[in-house]
Design an enzyme around this catalytic site. Structure first.
Site, PDB file in Angstrom:
ATOM      1  N   ASP A   3     -22.779 138.323  41.312  1.00  0.00           N
ATOM      2  CA  ASP A   3     -24.132 138.572  40.798  1.00  0.00           C
ATOM      3  C   ASP A   3     -25.115 138.634  41.960  1.00  0.00           C
ATOM      4  O   ASP A   3     -24.893 138.057  43.025  1.00  0.00           O
ATOM      5  CB  ASP A   3     -24.545 137.525  39.767  1.00  0.00           C
ATOM      6  CG  ASP A   3     -24.058 136.121  40.090  1.00  0.00           C
ATOM      7  OD1 ASP A   3     -23.623 135.876  41.230  1.00  0.00           O
ATOM      8  OD2 ASP A   3     -24.101 135.260  39.201  1.00  0.00           O
ATOM      9  N   GLU A  28     -29.380 136.111  35.797  1.00  0.00           N
ATOM     10  CA  GLU A  28     -30.313 135.076  35.359  1.00  0.00           C
ATOM     11  C   GLU A  28     -31.133 135.521  34.148  1.00  0.00           C
ATOM     12  O   GLU A  28     -31.769 134.702  33.500  1.00  0.00           O
ATOM     13  CB  GLU A  28     -31.252 134.696  36.511  1.00  0.00           C
ATOM     14  CG  GLU A  28     -30.558 134.144  37.755  1.00  0.00           C
ATOM     15  CD  GLU A  28     -29.932 132.776  37.534  1.00  0.00           C
ATOM     16  OE1 GLU A  28     -30.152 132.179  36.459  1.00  0.00           O
ATOM     17  OE2 GLU A  28     -29.221 132.304  38.428  1.00  0.00           O
TER      18      GLU A  28
END
EC number: 3.5.1.47
Length: 377
Positions: free
Chosen positions: A70, A129
């Protein structure tokens, strides 16, 4: 002068430019520039929004192994005081995604120069997120064409020392859901509360009631967490607030518990509407699927780490952490593991400083694992 490895230097470069979900434009360009510097003979690079897919062709592929990293940061003002601290005000790599990216680039670099039999697919995913990049990336045409046969990811763990990995078969991370509740009443002068409906009071009452759900409405043998992390209300000290907004998160280890918690939230909110003569709107925002490790692949991975490497392996308990990698694991067999980075400050803390020695250790470990797995009959 400090001597650091190339991938620690990359991590520091990336640490300076944290960007929020689907806004990772500088990050994407940095990654692309580096990837384009590698030998291109076996690489196929495609972009998706602010993410990147990199396929490394094997010599005689029978399967494709995926590896996901990520790339987004958090809306946190950094307080580390480091010379390579964030250059973006109010944004920070406080969850270690800069470390995740540098490790992925290190592994990619090795296999760009030293291909194995099977294909490898590196996935640089935006918006972990929020609002969640894994699910739409999984549904993209690129992923449908290049869908791997198995997939792996890691997450830094400040609580574990460098040289340690931790994982388990089955459930690793919780189901998570965002929670937003808007309350609308009637404002007024602070001297005349009987002529208004005070949403500060309503919000405070609701927060207290929400905390009873875990204690009284969830099976004690199950697990759930309800956290209200932010309350916004009012404009000035002598005006009764007409509006209040609660922002929080729900985390459970089962879908049944998640559904039970939401039903109870809705009942309590209806009660607040009646008791405080207000209007309420609930929004659950983004929900992340549980991270469920494929038992067979995870057992095999643990056995490899214990017998072929010098990494310390811990069979950990499940955590209430949320991770949208769970959506990928719901469709593709694979697993996630914790990587020890030995920091006194935890994830999402403004002073998080991972021990950079973990980067090269992780790169070497994953090269060893993928070389073994990617040449297996």
């Amino acid at each position: 002068m400090e001597t650091i490895s190339p991938f620690v230097a990359i991590r520091r470069d990336l640490h300076k430019i944290p960007e929020l979900g689907f806004q990772e434009f500088k990050t994407q360009q940095y990654l692309l520039n580096y990837i384009q510097s590698l030998p291109q003979e076996r690489l196929d690079v495609r972009t998706w929004k602010t993410g990147i897919f990199v396929k490394v062709s094997g010599t005689a592929p029978r399967k494709t192994i995926g590896y996901r990293a990520d790339i987004d940061g958090l809306p946190i003002s950094e307080e580390t005081g480091l010379p390579y601290r964030s250059e973006h005000a109010g944004q920070m790599h406080a969850c270690g995604h800069d470390v995740h990216m540098s490790i992925a680039l290190g592994v990619l670099t090795h296999f760009a120069h030293n291909p194995i039999r099977d294909d490898l697919l590196f996935i640089f995913q935006p918006a972990e997120e929020g609002p969640g990049g894994a699910k739409p990336m999984l549904e993209s045409d690129i992923m449908r064409e290049w869908k791997p046969d198995m997939i792996v990811a890691l997450h830094i763990a400040p609580e574990y020392p460098v040289g340690t990995i931790a994982t388990k078969e089955g459930l690793l991370f919780a189901n998570t859901s965002e929670l937003f509740i808007d309350l609308k009443g009637k404002g007024g002068h602070a001297a005349f509360p009987h002529l208004a409906n005070d949403m500060v009071v309503a919000a405070c009452a609701l927060v207290t009631q929400l905390q009873s759900i875990v204690a009284r409405n969830v099976d004690p043998l199950d697990s759930a967490v309800i956290t209200i992390g932010k309350i916004t209300s009012g404009t000035v000290q002598n005006v009764i607030a007409e509006h209040a907004r609660l922002e929080g998160t729900i985390r459970t280890l089962s879908i049944d518990a998640m559904q039970a918690v939401k039903r109870r939230i809705e009942a309590l909110v209806r009660g607040v509407e009646v008791a405080y003569e207000c209007e309420a709107v609930i929004d659950y925002g983004a929900m992340y699927h549980e991270v469920y490790n494929n038992p067979a692949l995870t057992t095999e991975f643990i056995q490899f780490a214990e017998t072929h490497t010098d990494m310390n392996v811990i069979r950990c308990k499940e955590a209430m952490t949320g991770e949208d990698f769970g959506y990928m694991l719901a469709e593709i067999p694979g697993f996630m593991f914790w990587l020890g980075v030995d920091s006194p400050y935890g994830l999402h803390h403004a002073k998080l400083v991972p021990n950079e020695a973990a980067i090269d250790r992780a790169i070497a470990f994953l090269i060893s694992y993928f070389s073994w797995k990617g040449n297996m009959e």
